[in-house]
Design a protein around this motif. Structure first.
Motif, PDB file in Angstrom:
ATOM      1  N   MET A 197      -0.331 -33.788  12.750  1.00  0.00           N
ATOM      2  CA  MET A 197      -1.710 -34.278  12.764  1.00  0.00           C
ATOM      3  C   MET A 197      -2.498 -33.670  13.918  1.00  0.00           C
ATOM      4  SD  MET A 197      -1.453 -38.338  11.854  1.00  0.00           S
ATOM      5  CE  MET A 197      -0.718 -38.916  10.328  1.00  0.00           C
ATOM      6  N   ILE A 198      -1.892 -33.605  15.090  1.00  0.00           N
ATOM      7  CA  ILE A 198      -2.571 -33.014  16.246  1.00  0.00           C
ATOM      8  C   ILE A 198      -2.905 -31.555  15.977  1.00  0.00           C
ATOM      9  CG2 ILE A 198      -2.299 -32.382  18.674  1.00  0.00           C
ATOM     10  CD1 ILE A 198      -0.543 -34.887  18.997  1.00  0.00           C
ATOM     11  N   ASP A 199      -1.959 -30.809  15.426  1.00  0.00           N
ATOM     12  CA  ASP A 199      -2.209 -29.392  15.113  1.00  0.00           C
ATOM     13  C   ASP A 199      -3.340 -29.242  14.102  1.00  0.00           C
ATOM     14  OD1 ASP A 199      -0.227 -28.550  16.841  1.00  0.00           O
ATOM     15  OD2 ASP A 199       1.330 -28.513  15.289  1.00  0.00           O
ATOM     16  N   ASN A 200      -3.373 -30.129  13.102  1.00  0.00           N
ATOM     17  CA  ASN A 200      -4.437 -30.052  12.099  1.00  0.00           C
ATOM     18  C   ASN A 200      -5.805 -30.364  12.701  1.00  0.00           C
ATOM     19  OD1 ASN A 200      -2.551 -29.422  10.182  1.00  0.00           O
ATOM     20  ND2 ASN A 200      -2.616 -31.382   9.120  1.00  0.00           N
ATOM     21  N   VAL A 201      -5.861 -31.363  13.578  1.00  0.00           N
ATOM     22  CA  VAL A 201      -7.133 -31.698  14.229  1.00  0.00           C
ATOM     23  C   VAL A 201      -7.642 -30.510  15.034  1.00  0.00           C
ATOM     24  CG1 VAL A 201      -8.185 -33.121  16.036  1.00  0.00           C
ATOM     25  CG2 VAL A 201      -6.740 -34.182  14.299  1.00  0.00           C
ATOM     26  N   VAL A 202      -6.762 -29.894  15.809  1.00  0.00           N
ATOM     27  CA  VAL A 202      -7.164 -28.742  16.629  1.00  0.00           C
ATOM     28  C   VAL A 202      -7.587 -27.579  15.745  1.00  0.00           C
ATOM     29  CG1 VAL A 202      -6.344 -27.053  18.311  1.00  0.00           C
ATOM     30  CG2 VAL A 202      -5.720 -29.455  18.560  1.00  0.00           C
ATOM     31  N   LEU A 203      -6.881 -27.361  14.629  1.00  0.00           N
ATOM     32  CA  LEU A 203      -7.229 -26.275  13.721  1.00  0.00           C
ATOM     33  C   LEU A 203      -8.624 -26.467  13.141  1.00  0.00           C
ATOM     34  CD1 LEU A 203      -6.492 -23.769  12.001  1.00  0.00           C
ATOM     35  CD2 LEU A 203      -5.457 -25.337  10.345  1.00  0.00           C
ATOM     36  N   ILE A 204      -8.934 -27.674  12.673  1.00  0.00           N
ATOM     37  CA  ILE A 204     -10.252 -27.944  12.085  1.00  0.00           C
ATOM     38  C   ILE A 204     -11.353 -27.797  13.123  1.00  0.00           C
ATOM     39  CG2 ILE A 204     -11.698 -29.684  10.987  1.00  0.00           C
ATOM     40  CD1 ILE A 204      -9.669 -28.654   9.086  1.00  0.00           C
ATOM     41  N   VAL A 205     -11.149 -28.390  14.299  1.00  0.00           N
ATOM     42  CA  VAL A 205     -12.185 -28.353  15.329  1.00  0.00           C
ATOM     43  C   VAL A 205     -12.413 -26.918  15.818  1.00  0.00           C
ATOM     44  CG1 VAL A 205     -12.794 -29.128  17.652  1.00  0.00           C
ATOM     45  CG2 VAL A 205     -11.744 -30.722  16.047  1.00  0.00           C
ATOM     46  N   THR A 206     -11.341 -26.177  16.035  1.00  0.00           N
ATOM     47  CA  THR A 206     -11.478 -24.778  16.484  1.00  0.00           C
ATOM     48  C   THR A 206     -12.150 -23.929  15.417  1.00  0.00           C
ATOM     49  OG1 THR A 206      -9.458 -25.029  17.808  1.00  0.00           O
ATOM     50  CG2 THR A 206     -10.240 -22.794  17.395  1.00  0.00           C
ATOM     51  N   GLY A 207     -11.732 -24.101  14.157  1.00  0.00           N
ATOM     52  CA  GLY A 207     -12.342 -23.327  13.081  1.00  0.00           C
ATOM     53  C   GLY A 207     -13.815 -23.637  12.914  1.00  0.00           C
ATOM     54  N   THR A 208     -14.184 -24.899  13.041  1.00  0.00           N
ATOM     55  CA  THR A 208     -15.592 -25.281  12.940  1.00  0.00           C
ATOM     56  C   THR A 208     -16.403 -24.681  14.084  1.00  0.00           C
ATOM     57  OG1 THR A 208     -14.946 -27.364  11.887  1.00  0.00           O
ATOM     58  CG2 THR A 208     -17.177 -27.225  12.781  1.00  0.00           C
ATOM     59  N   LEU A 209     -15.810 -24.651  15.273  1.00  0.00           N
ATOM     60  CA  LEU A 209     -16.486 -24.058  16.424  1.00  0.00           C
ATOM     61  C   LEU A 209     -16.809 -22.590  16.176  1.00  0.00           C
ATOM     62  CD1 LEU A 209     -17.406 -24.387  19.415  1.00  0.00           C
ATOM     63  CD2 LEU A 209     -15.078 -23.700  20.064  1.00  0.00           C
ATOM     64  N   HIS A 210     -15.941 -21.901  15.446  1.00  0.00           N
ATOM     65  CA  HIS A 210     -16.145 -20.488  15.135  1.00  0.00           C
ATOM     66  C   HIS A 210     -16.763 -20.278  13.752  1.00  0.00           C
ATOM     67  CE1 HIS A 210     -14.067 -19.050  18.734  1.00  0.00           C
ATOM     68  NE2 HIS A 210     -13.169 -20.006  18.537  1.00  0.00           N
ATOM     69  N   GLU A 211     -17.366 -21.351  13.211  1.00  0.00           N
ATOM     70  CA  GLU A 211     -18.141 -21.301  11.969  1.00  0.00           C
ATOM     71  C   GLU A 211     -17.317 -20.857  10.766  1.00  0.00           C
ATOM     72  OE1 GLU A 211     -21.497 -18.829  12.774  1.00  0.00           O
ATOM     73  OE2 GLU A 211     -22.443 -20.275  14.130  1.00  0.00           O
ATOM     74  N   ARG A 212     -16.094 -21.364  10.684  1.00  0.00           N
ATOM     75  CA  ARG A 212     -15.257 -21.115   9.519  1.00  0.00           C
ATOM     76  C   ARG A 212     -15.521 -22.179   8.468  1.00  0.00           C
ATOM     77  NH1 ARG A 212     -10.698 -18.078  10.888  1.00  0.00           N
ATOM     78  NH2 ARG A 212     -10.178 -18.174   8.659  1.00  0.00           N
ATOM     79  N   ASP A 213     -15.299 -21.832   7.215  1.00  0.00           N
ATOM     80  CA  ASP A 213     -15.509 -22.770   6.120  1.00  0.00           C
ATOM     81  C   ASP A 213     -14.492 -23.908   6.194  1.00  0.00           C
ATOM     82  OD1 ASP A 213     -16.728 -23.469   3.457  1.00  0.00           O
ATOM     83  OD2 ASP A 213     -14.649 -23.201   2.842  1.00  0.00           O
ATOM     84  N   VAL A 214     -14.972 -25.148   6.057  1.00  0.00           N
ATOM     85  CA  VAL A 214     -14.102 -26.306   6.205  1.00  0.00           C
ATOM     86  C   VAL A 214     -13.022 -26.335   5.134  1.00  0.00           C
ATOM     87  CG1 VAL A 214     -14.019 -28.829   6.212  1.00  0.00           C
ATOM     88  CG2 VAL A 214     -15.928 -27.649   7.304  1.00  0.00           C
ATOM     89  N   GLN A 215     -13.383 -25.987   3.899  1.00  0.00           N
ATOM     90  CA  GLN A 215     -12.408 -26.004   2.820  1.00  0.00           C
ATOM     91  C   GLN A 215     -11.298 -24.995   3.069  1.00  0.00           C
ATOM     92  OE1 GLN A 215     -12.358 -28.248   0.400  1.00  0.00           O
ATOM     93  NE2 GLN A 215     -10.397 -27.408  -0.253  1.00  0.00           N
ATOM     94  N   GLU A 216     -11.659 -23.839   3.596  1.00  0.00           N
ATOM     95  CA  GLU A 216     -10.660 -22.831   3.938  1.00  0.00           C
ATOM     96  C   GLU A 216      -9.724 -23.344   5.026  1.00  0.00           C
ATOM     97  OE1 GLU A 216     -10.464 -18.375   5.998  1.00  0.00           O
ATOM     98  OE2 GLU A 216     -12.384 -19.217   5.353  1.00  0.00           O
ATOM     99  N   LEU A 217     -10.281 -24.073   5.990  1.00  0.00           N
ATOM    100  CA  LEU A 217      -9.463 -24.627   7.062  1.00  0.00           C
ATOM    101  C   LEU A 217      -8.527 -25.713   6.546  1.00  0.00           C
ATOM    102  CD1 LEU A 217     -12.213 -24.906   9.829  1.00  0.00           C
ATOM    103  CD2 LEU A 217     -10.366 -23.228   9.735  1.00  0.00           C
TER     104      LEU A 217
END
Length: 422
Positions: free
Chosen positions: A156-176
């Motif tokens: 869960m921690i890894d997933n939270v960090v992945l989503i937040v980091t990807g969003t910070l770099h403007e990645r698509d949420v569905q892709e994340l």
């Protein structure tokens, strides 16, 4: 130290312990890895894995664990026969009192087309791990069910960090979301993208998740950036490991002893990685010290020395004072840290395999020759579930590395990161 837990362990935990020990016998052997390293294409890897427990997940529409009928399904299978087969599955589940989860174990995906991709192989292998975990969790009772849930908090921690980091770099949420680990998913994970700082992250999303208690030291109004996200990750892991450690201590017996050793090793490894990764950054010594877990072989004196280390050689000098870690740093040359991760993984695998054996070696906290052996039958404990999940996770990492090397025609580098389990 050990009470009479062995007398009553099999009432609630005996079946699942037998299941997980059976799963352990299905892990890939050195012979399997040697054959995989000789593969020329991903299709060759798939063909070899088809003869292992991964076979039903890579082939045409078979039913994976725990039921495999002598029938193969595909999308063109007659509906009447399909309903008949499902009825057979329901009957078997009804006989075992689990009719409500029958459909979770039906896999109707067609055979994976060629050419394969590395991500496909990894996803299918991960699916096997997820199915096994869900089956064990479904059958578990307290306190084993809580123990199994603790194992997923790291994902869960890894997933939270992945989503937040990807969003910070403007990645698509569905892709994340597709890249998130299945064992670390929770209902509100998709809404992580709306948070602008850690306070919003907690208030809008994480307050209703198992990670909520770990955010007490993370809640600030600072905007999320790469540095703050990494600090959040390590702060969450620190709180998670300490909570898991305390829970295992409350369980007592062989579970407490063996899990203390395994979790202490994880805490020490994270302390070393935090130190090395923060060298040359703006992270202060006090900030670095706050990220270390409050237990482990290095706690507290080793942490004090790591906090003031300025290069990899100083880190090495600190770690060589502790005999259990001397062999790890003996495998790498002075001034380099590229092979450190593999050395830690090899030591972890060795400890995880010991968790399945009849005797367990545990290191005390003081530097020096302090190895002691627990002269007891350690068959009746929960550490085997943690050990199996970690061993299977390491196996998936091995398969991902081998597949990538084969796909990129870099077979000469296959042995650089493969960690043999047996």
């Amino acid at each position: 130290m050990y009470g009479f837990e062995a007398l009553t362990f099999n009432i609630h935990g005996g079946y699942l312990e037998a299941i997980v020990r059976g799963h352990r016998s299905g892990l890939l052997t050195a012979s399997d890895y040697n054959n995989l390293c000789q593969c020329e294409t991903l299709d060759d890897i798939k063909m070899h894995l088809s003869a292992t427990e991964y076979g039903p997940y890579l082939q045409n529409g078979e039913i994976p664990f725990p039921f495999r009928l002598p029938i193969q399904f595909n999308l063109s299978f007659p509906l009447v026969l399909f309903d008949l087969a499902v009825s057979v599955i329901k009957l078997q589940f009804w006989q075992r009192g689990a009719i409500g989860v029958a459909h979770e174990f039906i896999l109707l995906s067609p055979e994976e087309p060629s050419p394969l991709h590395t991500t496909t192989v990894v996803e299918k292998c991960t699916l096997k791990l997820v199915d096994e975990y869900k089956h064990m969790l479904c059958q578990a009772t307290e306190p084993l069910s809580t123990f199994l849930e603790y194992i997923t908090y790291g994902y869960m921690i890894d997933n939270v960090v992945l989503i937040v980091t990807g969003t910070l770099h403007e990645r698509d949420v569905q892709e994340l979301l597709e890249k998130c680990h299945p064992l670390g998913m929770f209902d509100s994970i998709a809404t992580l993208a709306v948070a602008q700082n850690m306070r919003e992250l907690y208030r809008l999303v994480l307050v209703d998740t198992p990670l909520a208690p770990y955010f007490s030291e993370c809640i600030t109004s600072e905007d999320l950036d790469d540095m703050n996200i990494e600090i959040m990750r390590n702060t969450l892991y620190k709180a998670y490991l300490e909570d898991f450690y305390n829970f295992c201590q409350k369980l007592g017996g062989a579970t407490a002893e063996i899990m203390s050793d395994l979790l202490a090793f994880e805490a020490d490894r994270r302390a070393v990685n935090i130190t090395i990764n923060s060298i040359g950054t703006e992270l202060t010594r006090d900030d670095r010290r706050k990220l270390y877990s409050n237990f482990g072989l290095l706690y507290p004196y080793g942490h004090e020395e790591l906090a003031i280390s300025e290069d990899i050689d100083q880190v090495r000098a600190v770690m060589e004072k502790y005999p259990p870690y001397q062999s790890i740093f003996a495998k790498i040359s002075y001034g380099e840290s590229q092979m450190l991760d593999k050395a830690f993984y090899e030591e972890e695998v060795k400890r995880l395999c010991l968790a399945f054996e009849q005797q367990m070696f545990v290191h005390c906290k003081r530097p020096g020759p302090c190895l002691k052996k627990l002269n007891c039958d350690t068959s009746f404990h929960y550490a085997v579930f943690f050990a199996y999940m970690r061993l299977r996770e390491q196996e998936i990492r091995n398969l991902m590395w081998i597949s990538e090397c084969v796909a990129q025609n870099q077979k000469s580098r296959i042995h650089d990161s493969v960690v043999f389990i047996f």
